[in-house]
Design a protein around this motif. Structure first.
Motif, short mmCIF file in Angstrom:
data_model
loop_
_atom_site.label_atom_id
_atom_site.label_comp_id
_atom_site.label_asym_id
_atom_site.label_seq_id
_atom_site.Cartn_x
_atom_site.Cartn_y
_atom_site.Cartn_z
N TYR A 160 -2.22 23.57 14.09
CA TYR A 160 -1.65 22.15 14.53
C TYR A 160 -2.55 21.13 14.08
O TYR A 160 -2.20 20.20 13.79
CB TYR A 160 -1.31 22.48 15.89
N TYR A 161 -3.85 21.50 14.20
CA TYR A 161 -4.91 20.18 14.01
C TYR A 161 -4.91 19.93 12.59
O TYR A 161 -5.17 18.61 12.18
CB TYR A 161 -6.19 20.52 14.51
N TYR A 162 -4.49 20.73 11.40
CA TYR A 162 -4.65 20.38 10.20
C TYR A 162 -3.27 19.49 9.90
O TYR A 162 -3.09 18.51 9.44
CB TYR A 162 -4.50 21.61 9.37
N THR A 163 -2.03 19.91 10.50
CA THR A 163 -0.82 19.14 10.34
C THR A 163 -1.03 17.75 10.99
O THR A 163 -0.56 16.81 10.51
CB THR A 163 0.34 19.92 11.29
N LYS A 164 -1.60 17.73 11.89
CA LYS A 164 -2.07 16.44 12.69
C LYS A 164 -2.68 15.43 11.86
O LYS A 164 -2.34 14.27 11.79
CB LYS A 164 -2.64 16.48 14.24
N PHE A 165 -3.86 16.03 11.30
CA PHE A 165 -4.57 15.19 10.07
C PHE A 165 -3.74 14.63 9.12
O PHE A 165 -3.93 13.72 8.79
CB PHE A 165 -5.71 16.25 9.82
N VAL A 166 -2.86 15.63 8.69
CA VAL A 166 -2.14 15.30 7.45
C VAL A 166 -1.12 14.21 7.68
O VAL A 166 -1.21 13.06 7.03
CB VAL A 166 -1.46 16.46 6.76
N PHE A 167 -0.64 14.39 8.89
CA PHE A 167 0.52 13.28 9.09
C PHE A 167 -0.13 12.12 10.01
O PHE A 167 0.62 10.97 9.80
CB PHE A 167 1.49 13.82 10.16
N ASP A 168 -1.20 12.08 10.64
CA ASP A 168 -1.82 10.86 10.97
C ASP A 168 -2.32 9.99 9.75
O ASP A 168 -2.09 8.74 9.95
CB ASP A 168 -3.21 11.24 11.89
N SER A 203 -1.62 5.02 6.70
CA SER A 203 -1.24 4.42 5.49
C SER A 203 -0.10 3.60 5.47
O SER A 203 0.08 2.42 5.32
CB SER A 203 -1.39 5.25 4.41
N ILE A 204 0.95 3.98 6.23
CA ILE A 204 2.21 3.25 6.33
C ILE A 204 2.19 2.05 7.29
O ILE A 204 2.36 0.93 6.93
CB ILE A 204 3.44 4.20 6.82
N ASN A 205 1.51 2.26 8.39
CA ASN A 205 1.21 1.31 9.44
C ASN A 205 0.40 0.27 8.75
O ASN A 205 0.55 -0.99 9.07
CB ASN A 205 0.73 1.93 10.48
N ALA A 206 -0.68 0.60 8.14
CA ALA A 206 -1.67 -0.47 7.39
C ALA A 206 -0.71 -1.46 6.56
O ALA A 206 -1.05 -2.47 6.24
CB ALA A 206 -2.65 0.36 6.43
N GLY A 207 0.28 -0.63 5.75
CA GLY A 207 1.02 -1.66 5.04
C GLY A 207 1.83 -2.37 5.64
O GLY A 207 2.31 -3.48 5.13
N LYS A 208 2.18 -2.18 7.02
CA LYS A 208 2.96 -3.16 7.65
C LYS A 208 2.10 -4.25 8.46
O LYS A 208 2.54 -5.32 8.52
CB LYS A 208 3.51 -2.45 9.05
N ILE A 209 0.80 -3.85 8.46
CA ILE A 209 0.01 -4.87 9.02
C ILE A 209 -0.56 -6.04 8.20
O ILE A 209 -0.69 -7.09 8.59
CB ILE A 209 -1.23 -4.17 9.83
N MET A 233 0.92 -1.02 0.09
CA MET A 233 0.09 0.05 -0.08
C MET A 233 0.87 1.19 -0.05
O MET A 233 1.85 1.40 0.73
CB MET A 233 -1.00 -0.01 1.23
N LYS A 234 0.58 2.24 -1.07
CA LYS A 234 1.50 3.39 -1.06
C LYS A 234 0.98 4.44 0.04
O LYS A 234 0.04 4.21 0.66
CB LYS A 234 1.07 4.02 -2.56
N ALA A 235 2.09 5.22 0.59
CA ALA A 235 1.66 6.06 1.61
C ALA A 235 0.84 6.97 1.34
O ALA A 235 1.22 7.77 0.08
CB ALA A 235 2.82 6.44 2.30
N TYR A 236 -0.21 7.48 1.97
CA TYR A 236 -0.92 8.57 1.52
C TYR A 236 -0.39 10.00 1.72
O TYR A 236 0.43 9.99 2.64
CB TYR A 236 -2.22 8.55 2.54
N ASN A 237 -0.68 10.85 0.82
CA ASN A 237 0.01 12.41 0.85
C ASN A 237 1.46 12.51 0.68
O ASN A 237 1.96 13.21 1.45
CB ASN A 237 -0.57 12.77 2.18
N VAL A 238 2.20 11.38 0.08
CA VAL A 238 3.54 11.53 -0.18
C VAL A 238 3.68 12.95 -0.72
O VAL A 238 4.84 13.65 -0.07
CB VAL A 238 3.91 10.48 -1.01
N LYS A 239 3.13 13.56 -1.58
CA LYS A 239 3.26 14.71 -2.33
C LYS A 239 2.92 15.85 -1.18
O LYS A 239 4.00 16.94 -1.10
CB LYS A 239 2.75 15.09 -3.41
N VAL A 240 2.20 15.81 -0.24
CA VAL A 240 1.91 16.91 0.46
C VAL A 240 3.06 16.49 1.68
O VAL A 240 3.68 17.83 2.06
CB VAL A 240 0.53 16.63 1.18
N ILE A 241 3.55 15.51 1.91
CA ILE A 241 4.74 15.55 3.03
C ILE A 241 6.09 16.16 2.38
O ILE A 241 6.79 16.64 3.09
CB ILE A 241 4.90 13.99 3.41
N ASP A 242 6.03 15.71 1.00
CA ASP A 242 7.38 16.62 0.43
C ASP A 242 7.41 17.89 0.66
O ASP A 242 8.38 18.56 0.49
CB ASP A 242 7.41 16.09 -0.94
#
Length: 360
Positions: A106-114, A119-125, A1-10
């Motif tokens: 901060y709550y917008y930032t938290k939403f983005v990174f959560d 998505s990364i964690n789901a890929g591990k599970i 599963m690809k990580a969500y919002n990779v471009k946003v994180i970049d």
């Protein structure tokens, strides 16, 4: 599963990041960014007493210094994350000082990174889905009936354990295959970090509140369980896909759900006594006999973990209802669950003799 919002994180990685508000919320956002490999340039704060101080080696500056930085770095994109409750006031200060930037609370930032780490964690599970298809396992409770001798007999079995099971480690060579902790009290206190780090298990399942703890998230064995925003005890459901947000009730329920996700077809409960202290016993601090070790519950934890609205009868009723729903789900999906606990009050699942199943 690809990580969500990779471009946003970049976009965060390419920006000069300022955290406006050297507060606890600022520290939480900092931990979030650091996990993604993003180190903010400065904290900014309106309190002169904080100027020149450092939060995790990041200097706290004034808005005047921030404006100078903006003028100096005018060719670079600046992103200011407001990590304070005074969002409107800070927005006004930034606009008044003519600092052009990307501005977000901060709550917008938290939403983005959560979302990104979910998505990364789901890929591990997901590779764990049906990995142990057809195998049997034991879900270990922490009730007073649990003994080191019984655990010694499980050294060659797949076992799930939880919470403060480590209090029995000095009495047995047995160690769990898998471990889980979904207790907010533990998360908020943070005192079990060393136990998590040192515990030798194949996989460890923790509440997602831990996902920004730098001592925890780097451990390969750790998977994070995402809890749904609101727990509605009137609508009990079985969480059949642990890679998605879950209604998390009690740790034993969660361990059973994890076991079914991993493909175990026969589940035995041991040490799940289903005994709870009454309201009177809590007030009189007579709750040390409800686990296998008297050290298990500390007085300060009870004050945090047990709400003033706690009702013994309601808690028992809810627990029984949740187990009944689990039983129906497992039967419908051709899975078996048995109670091998010695004694106790749990009668939802068919009883079996622990000694007889160990011989099989």
């Amino acid at each position: 599963m690809k990580a969500y919002n990779v471009k946003v994180i970049d976009d965060y990685k390419e920006s000069l990041i300022i955290l406006y508000g050297a507060s606890l919320q600022g520290k939480n956002v900092l931990d979030m960014l650091l996990r993604a490999g993003i180190k903010p340039t400065y904290f900014c704060d309106n309190d002169p007493n904080k100027w020149g101080n450092k939060v995790n080696d990041i200097e706290v500056i004034s808005i005047d210094m921030l404006k100078k930085l903006y003028l100096k770095e005018n060719n670079r994109k600046i992103k200011i994350i407001i990590t304070s409750m005074y969002i409107n006031e800070i927005m006004y200060d930034i606009i008044e000082n003519e600092i052009e930037c990307d501005l977000e609370p901060y709550y917008y930032t938290k939403f983005v990174f959560d979302a990104y780490f979910l998505s990364i964690n789901a890929g591990k599970i997901r590779p764990l889905k049906d990995k142990y298809l057809g195998e049997r396992c034991f879900v270990i409770g922490n009730g007073p009936s649990l003994t080191p001798h019984d655990l010694d007999l499980l050294k060659n079995e797949y076992t799930f354990a939880s919470n403060k099971i480590f209090y029995i480690f000095d009495k047995t060579e047995w160690r769990p295959t898998f471990y889980g902790c979904v207790d907010d009290t533990v998360v908020n206190s943070g005192y079990m970090v060393d136990e998590f780090i040192n515990m030798k298990v194949e996989k460890m399942f923790l509440l997602d509140n831990w996902q920004y703890n730098k001592n925890i998230y780097g451990l390969d064995k750790v998977m994070f369980l995402k809890s749904k925003d609101k727990l509605d005890k009137r609508k009990i459901e079985f969480n059949y896909d642990i890679s998605k947000p879950m209604h998390i009730y009690y740790v034993t329920n969660a361990l059973i759900e994890i076991a079914t996700y991993m493909g175990f077809k026969k589940i035995y409960l041991l040490g799940v006594d289903m005994t709870f202290p009454t309201e009177k016993e809590i007030k009189e601090k007579k709750y040390h006999n409800y686990h296998f070790d008297k050290r298990y519950v500390e007085d300060k934890e009870i004050e945090i973990a047990i709400p003033k609205s706690y009702n013994y009868e309601d808690d028992v009723k809810f627990t029984i209802n949740s187990y009944n729903i689990m039983k129906r789900y497992l039967e419908k999906n051709e899975m078996e669950i048995y109670n091998a606990t010695r004694g106790g009050k749990l009668e939802v699942f068919e009883r079996v003799e622990f000694d007889s199943i160990i011989k099989k």
